[in-house]
Design an enzyme around this catalytic site. Sequence first.
Site, mmCIF file in Angstrom:
data_model
loop_
_atom_site.group_PDB
_atom_site.id
_atom_site.type_symbol
_atom_site.label_atom_id
_atom_site.label_comp_id
_atom_site.label_asym_id
_atom_site.label_seq_id
_atom_site.Cartn_x
_atom_site.Cartn_y
_atom_site.Cartn_z
ATOM 1 N N GLY A 174 -42.307 -3.269 46.429
ATOM 2 C CA GLY A 174 -41.903 -3.740 45.107
ATOM 3 C C GLY A 174 -43.050 -3.778 44.121
ATOM 4 O O GLY A 174 -43.059 -4.596 43.194
ATOM 5 N N THR A 205 -43.863 -1.945 41.674
ATOM 6 C CA THR A 205 -43.570 -1.628 40.269
ATOM 7 C C THR A 205 -42.765 -2.725 39.575
ATOM 8 O O THR A 205 -42.420 -2.589 38.405
ATOM 9 C CB THR A 205 -42.802 -0.293 40.159
ATOM 10 O OG1 THR A 205 -41.579 -0.391 40.895
ATOM 11 C CG2 THR A 205 -43.633 0.861 40.701
ATOM 12 N N ASP A 252 -43.606 -9.121 39.840
ATOM 13 C CA ASP A 252 -44.600 -9.748 40.705
ATOM 14 C C ASP A 252 -45.553 -8.729 41.302
ATOM 15 O O ASP A 252 -46.758 -8.977 41.407
ATOM 16 C CB ASP A 252 -43.902 -10.507 41.838
ATOM 17 C CG ASP A 252 -43.196 -11.753 41.358
ATOM 18 O OD1 ASP A 252 -42.974 -11.891 40.141
ATOM 19 O OD2 ASP A 252 -42.849 -12.595 42.206
ATOM 20 N N THR A 264 -37.046 -17.383 48.202
ATOM 21 C CA THR A 264 -36.463 -17.744 46.907
ATOM 22 C C THR A 264 -35.865 -19.141 46.913
ATOM 23 O O THR A 264 -35.323 -19.597 47.940
ATOM 24 C CB THR A 264 -35.364 -16.738 46.518
ATOM 25 O OG1 THR A 264 -34.656 -17.206 45.358
ATOM 26 C CG2 THR A 264 -34.353 -16.549 47.638
ATOM 27 N N GLU A 282 -33.203 -19.785 45.575
ATOM 28 C CA GLU A 282 -31.753 -19.610 45.713
ATOM 29 C C GLU A 282 -31.273 -19.986 47.117
ATOM 30 O O GLU A 282 -30.073 -20.198 47.328
ATOM 31 C CB GLU A 282 -31.353 -18.172 45.391
ATOM 32 C CG GLU A 282 -31.472 -17.803 43.923
ATOM 33 C CD GLU A 282 -30.370 -18.404 43.058
ATOM 34 O OE1 GLU A 282 -29.283 -18.669 43.586
ATOM 35 O OE2 GLU A 282 -30.616 -18.609 41.853
ATOM 36 N N TYR A 300 -27.154 -12.482 47.746
ATOM 37 C CA TYR A 300 -28.616 -12.388 47.655
ATOM 38 C C TYR A 300 -29.279 -13.516 48.435
ATOM 39 O O TYR A 300 -30.187 -13.286 49.252
ATOM 40 C CB TYR A 300 -29.040 -12.435 46.188
ATOM 41 C CG TYR A 300 -30.509 -12.682 45.974
ATOM 42 C CD1 TYR A 300 -31.451 -11.702 46.285
ATOM 43 C CD2 TYR A 300 -30.963 -13.900 45.461
ATOM 44 C CE1 TYR A 300 -32.807 -11.929 46.090
ATOM 45 C CE2 TYR A 300 -32.315 -14.131 45.263
ATOM 46 C CZ TYR A 300 -33.234 -13.144 45.575
ATOM 47 O OH TYR A 300 -34.577 -13.374 45.384
ATOM 48 N N LYS A 342 -31.576 -13.351 51.823
ATOM 49 C CA LYS A 342 -32.928 -13.911 51.819
ATOM 50 C C LYS A 342 -33.090 -15.010 52.869
ATOM 51 O O LYS A 342 -34.198 -15.252 53.362
ATOM 52 C CB LYS A 342 -33.259 -14.458 50.429
ATOM 53 C CG LYS A 342 -33.646 -13.385 49.419
ATOM 54 C CD LYS A 342 -35.015 -12.786 49.749
ATOM 55 C CE LYS A 342 -35.564 -11.960 48.617
ATOM 56 N NZ LYS A 342 -36.938 -11.479 48.884
#
Length: 373
Positions: free
Chosen positions: A9, A11, A14, A133, A135, A157, A161
């Site tokens: 990740g 790009t 973070d 996360t 979440e 999601y 996770k």
Amino acid sequence: MSKVALITGVTGQDGSYLAEFLLEKGYEVHGIKRRASSFNTERVDHIYQDPHTCNPKFHLHYGDLSDTSNLTRILREVQPDEVYNLGAMSHVAVSFESPEYTADVDAMGTLRLLEAIRFLGLEKKTRFYQASTSELYGLVQEIPQKETTPFYPRSPYAVAKLYAYWITVNYRESYGMYACNGILFNHESPRRGETFVTRKITRAIANIAQGLESCLYLGNMDSLRDWGHAKDYVKMQWMMLQQEQPEDFVIATGVQYSVRQFVEMAAAQLGIKLRFEGTGVEEKGIVVSVTGHDAPGVKPGDVIIAVDPRYFRPAEVETLLGDPTKAHEKLGWKPEITLREMVSEMVANDLEAAKKHSLLKSHGYDVAIALES
């Protein structure tokens, strides 16, 4: 000899900040990016180094968290000291539309990385950071949420996770790997994706101020979130891998605001004062006054904020508030950038783009503003 880091990740928001941070510390940084039909490297273009130059420190590899052989090959070639798994399908609303893909990338992708590290015999060399996360807390069981708070995920999601969180813990305990989870509460910046609510707000407010849009449509403005700056949070991610023993940490500010308050802050940066009338789907944000010269496109009485039920989640997460005490006490970490400073930075960035579009429009050019449907 320089440490070697691999970032999935890279790009993203973070990933790009973390790559900058590690390069400044003298690391050799390798990043994994997905193949796309158009260039998607704008967040890291400024640190890109031509592979033909002498001893480049930043390298990009094509890869995907759904491809085991690809991940194994990259890990074998790079032999990283540290792996930061930041890659994910990270949009909560989209995860309801693509639950299987979300599970494959976010849950199984984490397993693929951990198993590849073990398969290659790197479990004693490579330290692994998993971007978890807030979440996970979903239907919160206590306020504020800390490392010991029970999880209650409320989206595909978050469920994916949750698997990633526990498989990271399992590999740490089963194989003695240095593997840890950073439970990240919401963190933003000018590099935040344009479909996430904070960036959607700052971008729309800037466009409305310049007369490029008329109204911003949102979902639940009563939602409460703990928002920090991505720059502060990637520093904490690095700090977690520098300890003697791996541990999981909440990364948060410990301060909470509503979506409505975020809107008010963003508007105030451009001299727009709002009042809100109505409740639920009938709520409107109305311009009370305009000061300064950054909002020629609005006037008192304009309705520039409205609610669209399409943006309500099937299962809402009403409140998230992190307790970063463990991070403060064990690592000495605390956020340095306030929410108001972050909002100011985001609005200024989006206002610059809006002014360019406004100038083009004033000279007769068609300006298409990409909006979330």
